[in-house]
Design an enzyme around this catalytic site. Structure first.
Site, PDB file in Angstrom:
ATOM      1  NE  ARG A  23      -1.829  -1.927   2.984  1.00 45.85           N
ATOM      2  CZ  ARG A  23      -2.587  -2.416   4.392  1.00 45.85           C
ATOM      3  NH1 ARG A  23      -3.587  -1.572   5.212  1.00 45.85           N
ATOM      4  NH2 ARG A  23      -1.958  -3.271   5.180  1.00 45.85           N
ATOM      5  N   GLY A  86       3.246 -15.506   7.484  1.00 44.96           N
ATOM      6  CA  GLY A  86       2.832 -15.196   9.135  1.00 44.96           C
ATOM      7  C   GLY A  86       3.598 -14.882  10.069  1.00 44.96           C
ATOM      8  CG  ASN A 233      -0.162  -0.874   7.614  1.00 43.95           C
ATOM      9  OD1 ASN A 233       0.575  -1.641   7.252  1.00 43.95           O
ATOM     10  ND2 ASN A 233      -0.889  -0.817   8.351  1.00 43.95           N
ATOM     11  CE1 TYR A 372      30.957  29.368  -4.050  1.00 42.76           C
ATOM     12  CE2 TYR A 372      32.888  30.353  -5.449  1.00 42.76           C
ATOM     13  CZ  TYR A 372      32.670  30.065  -4.817  1.00 42.76           C
ATOM     14  OH  TYR A 372      32.950  28.155  -4.164  1.00 42.76           O
ATOM     15  CE1 TYR A 393      37.103  22.855 -11.301  1.00 43.54           C
ATOM     16  CE2 TYR A 393      35.209  23.635 -12.345  1.00 43.54           C
ATOM     17  CZ  TYR A 393      35.884  22.796 -12.203  1.00 43.54           C
ATOM     18  OH  TYR A 393      36.677  21.526 -12.562  1.00 43.54           O
ATOM     19  CB  ALA A 429      34.446  49.140  -7.894  1.00 49.11           C
ATOM     20  NE  ARG A 446      37.974  50.681 -11.980  1.00 52.15           N
ATOM     21  CZ  ARG A 446      37.645  52.083 -11.087  1.00 52.15           C
ATOM     22  NH1 ARG A 446      37.346  53.216 -10.457  1.00 52.15           N
ATOM     23  NH2 ARG A 446      37.458  51.254  -9.731  1.00 52.15           N
TER      24      ARG A 446
HETATM   25  C1  UD1 Z   1      -0.564  -8.564  13.607  1.00 52.70           C
HETATM   26  C2  UD1 Z   1      -0.912  -9.548  14.399  1.00 52.70           C
HETATM   27  C3  UD1 Z   1      -2.230  -8.443  15.166  1.00 52.70           C
HETATM   28  C4  UD1 Z   1      -1.581  -6.698  16.070  1.00 52.70           C
HETATM   29  C5  UD1 Z   1      -1.081  -6.236  15.141  1.00 52.70           C
HETATM   30  C6  UD1 Z   1      -0.474  -5.435  15.100  1.00 52.70           C
HETATM   31  C7  UD1 Z   1      -0.599 -11.798  14.450  1.00 52.70           C
HETATM   32  C8  UD1 Z   1      -1.015 -13.141  13.780  1.00 52.70           C
HETATM   33  N1  UD1 Z   1      -1.399 -10.812  14.365  1.00 52.70           N
HETATM   34  O1  UD1 Z   1      -1.227  -8.260  12.513  1.00 52.70           O
HETATM   35  O2  UD1 Z   1      -2.704  -9.604  16.650  1.00 52.70           O
HETATM   36  O3  UD1 Z   1      -3.324  -6.565  16.722  1.00 52.70           O
HETATM   37  O4  UD1 Z   1       0.139  -7.344  14.027  1.00 52.70           O
HETATM   38  O5  UD1 Z   1      -0.322  -4.543  13.537  1.00 52.70           O
HETATM   39  O6  UD1 Z   1       0.421 -11.573  14.934  1.00 52.70           O
HETATM   40  N2  UD1 Z   1       5.121 -10.023   9.044  1.00 52.70           N
HETATM   41  C9  UD1 Z   1       7.029 -10.069   8.808  1.00 52.70           C
HETATM   42  N3  UD1 Z   1       6.299 -11.510   8.050  1.00 52.70           N
HETATM   43  C10 UD1 Z   1       4.968 -12.274   7.853  1.00 52.70           C
HETATM   44  C11 UD1 Z   1       3.536 -11.022   8.082  1.00 52.70           C
HETATM   45  C12 UD1 Z   1       4.132 -10.515   9.745  1.00 52.70           C
HETATM   46  O7  UD1 Z   1       7.667 -10.050   8.747  1.00 52.70           O
HETATM   47  O8  UD1 Z   1       5.210 -12.864   7.439  1.00 52.70           O
HETATM   48  C13 UD1 Z   1       6.030  -8.365   9.781  1.00 52.70           C
HETATM   49  C14 UD1 Z   1       4.905  -6.997   9.124  1.00 52.70           C
HETATM   50  O9  UD1 Z   1       6.657  -6.786   8.042  1.00 52.70           O
HETATM   51  C15 UD1 Z   1       5.185  -6.327  10.139  1.00 52.70           C
HETATM   52  C16 UD1 Z   1       4.966  -6.730  11.120  1.00 52.70           C
HETATM   53  O10 UD1 Z   1       5.404  -8.341  10.527  1.00 52.70           O
HETATM   54  O11 UD1 Z   1       5.874  -5.368  10.624  1.00 52.70           O
HETATM   55  C17 UD1 Z   1       3.164  -7.957  11.798  1.00 52.70           C
HETATM   56  O12 UD1 Z   1       2.941  -7.708  10.523  1.00 52.70           O
HETATM   57  P1  UD1 Z   1       1.315  -7.769   9.806  1.00 52.70           P
HETATM   58  O13 UD1 Z   1       1.199  -8.151   8.397  1.00 52.70           O
HETATM   59  O14 UD1 Z   1       0.803  -6.176   9.633  1.00 52.70           O
HETATM   60  O15 UD1 Z   1       0.676  -8.165  11.064  1.00 52.70           O
HETATM   61  P2  UD1 Z   1      -1.382  -8.105  11.233  1.00 52.70           P
HETATM   62  O16 UD1 Z   1      -1.667  -9.210  10.193  1.00 52.70           O
HETATM   63  O17 UD1 Z   1      -1.526  -7.141  10.934  1.00 52.70           O
HETATM   64 CA    CA Z   2      -0.357  -4.718  10.839  1.00 56.77          CA
END
Ligand code: UD1
Ligand code: CA
Length: 461
Positions: A23, A86, A233, A372, A393, A429, A446
């Site tokens: 985003r 995740g 985001n 300058y 220069y 001058a 001059r």
């Molecule tokens: C997560 C939490 C949620 C919390 C929210 C706060 C979980 C499952 N959920 O959700 O409870 O309220 O953050 O903002 O943890 N990231 C990785 N690798 C991944 C996934 C995420 O590095 O595979 C990093 C992202 O870059 C980010 C952070 O982890 O900096 C959080 O990821 P994001 O996808 O924003 O989490 P949410 O689903 O919003």
């Molecule tokens: Ca988030």
């Protein structure tokens, strides 16, 4: 160097930064966008560093090289998360860097305003337990994971928005995502997390339920200051947190006595140490590492970058000063530009449309208009007339100009360097000098002035 913080356990930090940041609509990885002149990731790394963490591990995904380069010399471990499966999966990538006895603090690379002080409170909140969460109660909790507590207010689990029913969605306490957990427990619980949920992701938040099942008490620190846990985001949120951060810095400065004509129009993108009775007009930008002494006034629309300004200096409107040292009671501007390696000694005056580069101007000298001055060693009490140029220069090399004490350079003079103007010399001058001018003498070049009689100005037929 700060004193070493006393801890009962080593502190290890894992920063999750693998998210793409779709985003942001940018080729740049999300965590490399800047807030107050510093990348989002750098803000988080700096907090971890200030806590004297024993290790910092960054989990990266997109834009690996760029992200690594942005961190420069700070010692961190890098773990790649090839697929973003995740937050639990992300932490898993860093697990080899974790020791059993450590407190592991999990941070997000896109949450820049979280203070080390808050994180210390979270660590304390963990007490003797194994897990503590940083939470907040929000008027609009939608989008966040909800903290589910039992009737004794003890935390039971976290339910993600996408897995929540209507009743759960009414809970206002949310998971910030930041937690601290013991190393051995983290390893054990992570190995048990599955992805059987609405998003088919490995949720780090599932740690909570696993802990509770084992009879652990999950602690929490509930933060009132919600801006600290906001993640970025999109560009709107970036601008919002930038302004919030600026407001906070402005407030700190004002409470220390600095007059800001309008704190909403003040930007500090770096470090600033500042004396008493300083007045800063609107739209001033301060970057890098700056010092401003007592009784200094900074005019509107001025940019200061890595400058050292002594007491009683006046900087008028629309000036740009970079990597320069300004001694006491100088007056600069309006519309002056001091480029790197400029030093102005006491009581120097630099006026409008003057550019100075890599020069030392000794005390009491004046360069008031349209000049300058580059690669110049200027003595005391020199007067530089309007339109004087040091021709430093030759197309290939830079050359030095030396101007002795009390010299007077007439307006519109070109000094072709290398050249030396003696002390008390006077230059007529409009001269173009390519040879040294002797001390105490009048020197000028001059063309002879002529008047033609009988000459007629052309006119249209
Ligand atoms: C997560 C939490 C949620 C919390 C929210 C706060 C979980 C499952 N959920 O959700 O409870 O309220 O953050 O903002 O943890 N990231 C990785 N690798 C991944 C996934 C995420 O590095 O595979 C990093 C992202 O870059 C980010 C952070 O982890 O900096 C959080 O990821 P994001 O996808 O924003 O989490 P949410 O689903 O919003
Ligand atoms: Ca988030």
């Amino acid at each position: 160097m700060e004193n070493k913080i006393k801890r009962t356990r080593p502190l290890q930090v894992i920063i999750l930064a693998a998210g793409k940041g779709t985003r942001m609509f940018s080729k740049k990885p999300k965590v490399l966008h800047e807030l107050a002149g510093k990348t989002l990731l750098r803000h988080v790394v700096d907090s971890a560093t200030s806590m004297q963490a024993d290790s910092i591990t960054i989990v990266f995904g997109h834009g690996g090289n760029e992200v690594q380069q942005s961190i420069g010399n700070t010692t961190v471990n890098w773990c790649e998360q090839k697929e973003q499966l995740g937050t639990g999966h992300a932490v898993q990538q860093a697990i080899n860097t974790i020791s059993d006895s450590a407190d592991v603090l999990i941070l997000y690379g896109d949450v820049p305003l979280l203070k080390a002080e808050t994180l210390e409170k979270l660590i304390l909140a963990k007490k003797e337990g194994s897990l503590a969460l940083l939470t907040a109660c929000l008027e609009n909790p939608s989008g966040y994971g909800r903290i589910v507590r039992n009737k004794h207010s003890t935390i039971e689990k976290i339910i993600e928005e996408k897995d929540a029913n209507d009743k759960i969605k009414l809970i206002s306490e949310i998971n910030s995502g930041v937690m601290v957990v013991r190393g051995d427990k983290l390893k054990f619980w992570l190995s048990k997390i599955g992805n059987n949920n609405a998003q088919n992701e490995y949720y780090l938040t599932d740690l909570v339920e696993l802990a509770v099942t084992e009879g652990e008490i999950v602690d929490s620190y509930i933060l009132d200051d919600h801006k600290q846990i906001e993640g970025i985001n999109n560009k709107l949120q970036l601008a919002d947190l930038e302004r919030e951060h600026q407001r906070r810095q402005a407030k700190k400065l004002m409470l220390k006595g600095v007059t800001l004509r309008d704190p909403e129009r003040f930007d500090l993108r770096g470090e600033l140490s500042i004396g008493q009775d300083v007045v800063i007009d609107i739209n001033v930008i301060i970057e890098g590492s700056c010092h401003i002494g007592n009784n200094v006034s900074i005019g509107a629309n001025t940019i200061l970058k890595d400058v050292n300004i002594a007491d009683n200096v006046t900087i008028l409107e629309n000036c740009i000063l970079e990597k320069s040292t300004i001694e006491q009671a100088c007056t600069i501007g309006p519309f002056a530009r001091l480029r790197p390696e400029t030093q102005l000694d006491k009581n120097v005056k630099v006026g409008n449309f003057v550019e100075i580069k890599k020069s030392h101007i000794a005390q009491g000298s004046k360069i008031n208009h349209l000049s300058y001055i580059g690669d110049t060693q200027m003595g005391q009490d020199v007067n530089i007339g309007a339109g004087t140029i040091t021709c430093n220069y030759d197309g290939a090399y830079k050359h030095l100009t030396r101007i002795g004490d009390n010299a007077f350079i007439g307006s519109n003079t070109a000094l072709v360097a290398p050249i030396e103007i003696g002390s008390w010399a006077t230059i007529g001058a409009g001269s173009t000098l390519s040879k040294d001018a002797e001390a105490e003498k009048l020197t000028f070049t001059r063309a002879t002035q002529k008047s033609l009689s009988g000459w007629q100005r052309p006119s249209k037929k």
